[in-house]
Design a protein around this motif. Sequence first.
Motif, PDB file in Angstrom:
ATOM      1  N   SER A 118     -55.241  61.043  34.752  1.00 59.65           N
ATOM      2  CA  SER A 118     -56.383  60.546  34.094  1.00 59.65           C
ATOM      3  C   SER A 118     -57.547  60.782  34.872  1.00 59.65           C
ATOM      4  O   SER A 118     -57.616  59.404  35.701  1.00 59.65           O
ATOM      5  CB  SER A 118     -56.155  59.246  33.215  1.00 59.65           C
ATOM      6  OG  SER A 118     -57.161  58.941  32.474  1.00 59.65           O
ATOM      7  N   TRP A 119     -58.679  61.451  34.813  1.00 56.32           N
ATOM      8  CA  TRP A 119     -59.634  61.220  35.525  1.00 56.32           C
ATOM      9  C   TRP A 119     -60.876  62.212  34.737  1.00 56.32           C
ATOM     10  O   TRP A 119     -60.420  62.551  33.664  1.00 56.32           O
ATOM     11  CB  TRP A 119     -59.478  61.819  36.942  1.00 56.32           C
ATOM     12  CG  TRP A 119     -59.022  63.163  37.303  1.00 56.32           C
ATOM     13  CD1 TRP A 119     -59.760  64.581  37.118  1.00 56.32           C
ATOM     14  CD2 TRP A 119     -57.555  63.413  37.721  1.00 56.32           C
ATOM     15  NE1 TRP A 119     -58.753  65.426  37.300  1.00 56.32           N
ATOM     16  CE2 TRP A 119     -57.422  64.840  37.704  1.00 56.32           C
ATOM     17  CE3 TRP A 119     -56.247  62.778  37.814  1.00 56.32           C
ATOM     18  CZ2 TRP A 119     -56.407  65.568  37.804  1.00 56.32           C
ATOM     19  CZ3 TRP A 119     -55.275  63.455  37.991  1.00 56.32           C
ATOM     20  CH2 TRP A 119     -55.039  64.754  38.032  1.00 56.32           C
ATOM     21  N   THR A 120     -61.894  62.219  35.429  1.00 57.88           N
ATOM     22  CA  THR A 120     -63.028  62.867  34.590  1.00 57.88           C
ATOM     23  C   THR A 120     -62.464  64.499  34.201  1.00 57.88           C
ATOM     24  O   THR A 120     -62.252  65.247  34.985  1.00 57.88           O
ATOM     25  CB  THR A 120     -64.305  62.969  35.448  1.00 57.88           C
ATOM     26  OG1 THR A 120     -64.620  61.692  35.835  1.00 57.88           O
ATOM     27  CG2 THR A 120     -65.462  63.563  34.726  1.00 57.88           C
ATOM     28  N   ASP A 121     -62.681  64.645  32.795  1.00 58.13           N
ATOM     29  CA  ASP A 121     -62.525  65.747  32.323  1.00 58.13           C
ATOM     30  C   ASP A 121     -61.061  66.399  32.325  1.00 58.13           C
ATOM     31  O   ASP A 121     -60.791  67.502  32.244  1.00 58.13           O
ATOM     32  CB  ASP A 121     -63.416  66.998  32.969  1.00 58.13           C
ATOM     33  CG  ASP A 121     -64.914  66.736  32.749  1.00 58.13           C
ATOM     34  OD1 ASP A 121     -65.211  66.295  31.613  1.00 58.13           O
ATOM     35  OD2 ASP A 121     -65.700  66.997  33.857  1.00 58.13           O
ATOM     36  N   TYR A 122     -60.066  65.428  32.674  1.00 60.56           N
ATOM     37  CA  TYR A 122     -58.912  65.764  32.891  1.00 60.56           C
ATOM     38  C   TYR A 122     -57.956  64.739  32.266  1.00 60.56           C
ATOM     39  O   TYR A 122     -58.056  63.694  32.903  1.00 60.56           O
ATOM     40  CB  TYR A 122     -58.286  66.564  34.046  1.00 60.56           C
ATOM     41  CG  TYR A 122     -56.996  67.104  33.844  1.00 60.56           C
ATOM     42  CD1 TYR A 122     -56.822  68.414  33.566  1.00 60.56           C
ATOM     43  CD2 TYR A 122     -55.778  66.396  34.082  1.00 60.56           C
ATOM     44  CE1 TYR A 122     -55.431  68.858  33.315  1.00 60.56           C
ATOM     45  CE2 TYR A 122     -54.570  66.633  34.290  1.00 60.56           C
ATOM     46  CZ  TYR A 122     -54.414  68.105  33.704  1.00 60.56           C
ATOM     47  OH  TYR A 122     -53.180  68.546  33.694  1.00 60.56           O
TER      48      TYR A 122
END
Length: 404
Positions: free
Chosen positions: A272-276
């Motif tokens: 889980s991180w930005t854009d994914y």
Amino acid sequence: MIRKTLVLSFAIMFLVVTPAHADFEKENWQYYKKVEPEKKGFSLIRLDQEVLTRCQNNLNDLRLVSSQGDEVPYKLIQVEPSTMETYPVQIINDVVRENEFSAVTLDMERTARLNNNIMFEITSKDDYLRDVLIEGSNDNQNWDTIIKSKIFRVGNNGQDEVSYPPASYRYIRVKIDCKGKEPLDIKEVKVRFIPKKKNDFNLITAKTISNRQDPETKTSEIIADLGVKGIYVNDISLQVSNDNFDRGIEGYYSYDKKEWHAIGSGRIFNYSWTDYSASQENLPIHERVGRYVKIRIQNQDSPPLNVKGIEVRGRYPALLADLNNENHYLWYGNLVSEFARYDLNRFAHLVDLDDLPEINPGSENINDKYVAKETSKRNLLNIITVAAVIVVGFIILKNLTSKK
């Protein structure tokens, strides 16, 4: 004369220690439930918590009896997985006979792995059309026919897989006929289960009774109590509050929290991180289990995950039986009965289970004529008898040798 005496001694030993087959006798079973069919023909009888609690761990003491007292054959049905599964197999025999056939024997490593499809990787420079025989066995000696089919290849098109009714044999044997031509070279075989319908699994109550860390093995262990043994578990999900992890996990079950049996392994992860974002937090099981289940997480050098609990999805097992339009009785609670072998076990996989009537047995009744068998005394008598016959046989053999 001495030889006759020796043969007689061993014959007596065999008769004493070998239990005689007996028909169903009510006084050997502690409990029963009424089964009321909707109509004549095949039906599914759904087992419940009371039955599973009173039964042997392997459910060998289930008996279905008609109103006239006749034993009715049944087959314990395995629930189909909800997703496609490809099982690891070991090729334990690979045979090629010129102008006759090529064959492989596969070890599924254990029974209870439901499969309905085999896909072949075959090397051949020529087009082909061949007959295929697929057989199943649980002892690698006695074989049942699963299906007879064909595979073919014409240019880049063909059919190199065979589908069949769901089966769960420990061993699978595949024989491809050559019809007097060059045998096909079987490079790889994949055994799969491809679901044809979506199964509705229930959420099984799973009470976490232990959640501990082991610094020496760098693992976490979560143990849950399902409340009863014998439930068919489809999958176990972990409720993890962490982000960004990727761990190996192993699943086990037990009847007593002492002896554990492996039922699967896999990986859980959460990215889980930005854009994914992506996650996988469940372990497929597809097996009947004991009352307790355990999940072991391989942490390696990462800090332990925060596991808030586990969720178990599954169903209570069912019996397939061909019933008359009359009341039947499901008997259980016999600690010494053995597995009942019926003809139905050989062809039950051909019966279409879709839309069959499903019966829930009635309330539990206690058999007031039940008489507990004193198995410990019987076993002690067998041991003493065997020892005595062995001693007598040794003396006779010694005398026979000294007279030569």
